[in-house]
Design a protein around this motif. Structure first.
Motif, PDB file in Angstrom:
ATOM      1  N   VAL A   7      36.883 -39.492  52.884  1.00  0.00           N
ATOM      2  CA  VAL A   7      35.877 -40.002  53.814  1.00  0.00           C
ATOM      3  C   VAL A   7      36.574 -40.404  55.105  1.00  0.00           C
ATOM      4  N   GLU A   8      36.081 -39.882  56.227  1.00  0.00           N
ATOM      5  CA  GLU A   8      36.641 -40.208  57.541  1.00  0.00           C
ATOM      6  C   GLU A   8      35.529 -40.605  58.489  1.00  0.00           C
ATOM      7  N   VAL A   9      35.849 -41.524  59.402  1.00  0.00           N
ATOM      8  CA  VAL A   9      34.928 -41.907  60.462  1.00  0.00           C
ATOM      9  C   VAL A   9      35.599 -41.582  61.788  1.00  0.00           C
ATOM     10  N   ASP A  10      34.921 -40.809  62.617  1.00  0.00           N
ATOM     11  CA  ASP A  10      35.422 -40.497  63.951  1.00  0.00           C
ATOM     12  C   ASP A  10      35.082 -41.691  64.848  1.00  0.00           C
ATOM     13  N   ARG A  11      36.070 -42.522  65.119  1.00  0.00           N
ATOM     14  CA  ARG A  11      35.828 -43.735  65.885  1.00  0.00           C
ATOM     15  C   ARG A  11      35.507 -43.453  67.345  1.00  0.00           C
ATOM     16  N   GLY A  12      35.793 -42.249  67.803  1.00  0.00           N
ATOM     17  CA  GLY A  12      35.414 -41.858  69.156  1.00  0.00           C
ATOM     18  C   GLY A  12      33.931 -41.554  69.261  1.00  0.00           C
ATOM     19  N   VAL A  13      33.300 -41.333  68.130  1.00  0.00           N
ATOM     20  CA  VAL A  13      31.874 -41.013  68.071  1.00  0.00           C
ATOM     21  C   VAL A  13      31.066 -42.206  67.576  1.00  0.00           C
ATOM     22  N   CYS A  14      31.651 -43.024  66.695  1.00  0.00           N
ATOM     23  CA  CYS A  14      30.953 -44.162  66.085  1.00  0.00           C
ATOM     24  C   CYS A  14      30.400 -45.097  67.157  1.00  0.00           C
ATOM     25  N   ILE A  15      29.126 -45.468  67.004  1.00  0.00           N
ATOM     26  CA  ILE A  15      28.483 -46.388  67.945  1.00  0.00           C
ATOM     27  C   ILE A  15      28.271 -47.772  67.336  1.00  0.00           C
ATOM     28  N   CYS A  20      25.933 -47.273  58.065  1.00  0.00           N
ATOM     29  CA  CYS A  20      26.811 -46.930  56.934  1.00  0.00           C
ATOM     30  C   CYS A  20      27.013 -48.135  56.020  1.00  0.00           C
ATOM     31  N   VAL A  21      27.203 -49.296  56.616  1.00  0.00           N
ATOM     32  CA  VAL A  21      27.385 -50.512  55.830  1.00  0.00           C
ATOM     33  C   VAL A  21      26.093 -50.858  55.091  1.00  0.00           C
ATOM     34  N   ASN A  22      24.970 -50.605  55.731  1.00  0.00           N
ATOM     35  CA  ASN A  22      23.674 -50.848  55.108  1.00  0.00           C
ATOM     36  C   ASN A  22      23.485 -49.962  53.875  1.00  0.00           C
ATOM     37  N   HIS A  23      23.835 -48.685  53.985  1.00  0.00           N
ATOM     38  CA  HIS A  23      23.677 -47.741  52.874  1.00  0.00           C
ATOM     39  C   HIS A  23      24.750 -47.904  51.800  1.00  0.00           C
ATOM     40  N   ASP A  26      29.837 -51.304  49.881  1.00  0.00           N
ATOM     41  CA  ASP A  26      31.151 -51.280  49.249  1.00  0.00           C
ATOM     42  C   ASP A  26      32.030 -50.152  49.788  1.00  0.00           C
ATOM     43  N   GLY A  27      31.442 -49.277  50.609  1.00  0.00           N
ATOM     44  CA  GLY A  27      32.175 -48.112  51.089  1.00  0.00           C
ATOM     45  C   GLY A  27      32.641 -48.183  52.527  1.00  0.00           C
ATOM     46  N   PHE A  28      32.004 -49.041  53.333  1.00  0.00           N
ATOM     47  CA  PHE A  28      32.330 -49.101  54.758  1.00  0.00           C
ATOM     48  C   PHE A  28      32.389 -50.543  55.246  1.00  0.00           C
ATOM     49  N   ARG A  29      33.198 -50.761  56.262  1.00  0.00           N
ATOM     50  CA  ARG A  29      33.292 -52.048  56.939  1.00  0.00           C
ATOM     51  C   ARG A  29      33.282 -51.793  58.450  1.00  0.00           C
ATOM     52  N   LEU A  30      32.735 -52.749  59.190  1.00  0.00           N
ATOM     53  CA  LEU A  30      32.830 -52.709  60.645  1.00  0.00           C
ATOM     54  C   LEU A  30      33.927 -53.667  61.069  1.00  0.00           C
ATOM     55  N   GLN A  35      33.438 -50.911  65.005  1.00  0.00           N
ATOM     56  CA  GLN A  35      33.769 -49.541  64.629  1.00  0.00           C
ATOM     57  C   GLN A  35      33.852 -49.474  63.112  1.00  0.00           C
ATOM     58  N   SER A  36      33.292 -48.439  62.541  1.00  0.00           N
ATOM     59  CA  SER A  36      33.246 -48.279  61.096  1.00  0.00           C
ATOM     60  C   SER A  36      34.571 -47.762  60.563  1.00  0.00           C
ATOM     61  N   HIS A  37      34.889 -48.211  59.354  1.00  0.00           N
ATOM     62  CA  HIS A  37      36.072 -47.768  58.625  1.00  0.00           C
ATOM     63  C   HIS A  37      35.690 -47.601  57.164  1.00  0.00           C
ATOM     64  N   PRO A  38      36.127 -46.519  56.512  1.00  0.00           N
ATOM     65  CA  PRO A  38      35.892 -46.436  55.063  1.00  0.00           C
ATOM     66  C   PRO A  38      36.766 -47.474  54.364  1.00  0.00           C
ATOM     67  N   VAL A  39      36.221 -48.135  53.356  1.00  0.00           N
ATOM     68  CA  VAL A  39      36.999 -49.097  52.582  1.00  0.00           C
ATOM     69  C   VAL A  39      38.135 -48.360  51.875  1.00  0.00           C
TER      70      VAL A  39
END
Length: 77
Positions: A7-15, A20-23, A26-30, A35-39
């Motif tokens: 799982v990767e998050v493109d931080r140049g695109v992430c707004i 992601c954290v809502n869905h 346990d898988g993502f953190r801001l 900016q989102s990051h996979p746990v």
């Protein structure tokens, strides 16, 4: 044994919408810059991670099979 995903998050695109954290809380953190990051960059395949990728308003999340690199999401055009 089930599939493992990379799982990767493109931080140049992430707004920083936080969808992601809502869905998949346990898988993502801001981070402090929203900016989102996979746990865990490599995780067992699960519906919450896929729902987070599909729910990202800017498709900043890429999910691929860990062993082959085959992209699960986003779909190829």
């Amino acid at each position: 044994m089930g599939d493992r995903w990379s799982v990767e998050v493109d931080r140049g695109v992430c707004i920083g919408s936080g969808m992601c954290v809502n869905h998949a809380p346990d898988g993502f953190r801001l981070d402090t810059a929203r900016q989102s990051h996979p746990v865990d960059p490599e995780t067992d395949a699960n519906e919450r991670i896929l729902a987070a990728a599909e729910g990202c308003p800017v498709e900043a999340i890429t999910v691929a099979l860990a062993d082959s690199g085959e992209v699960v999401f986003p779909p190829e055009d």
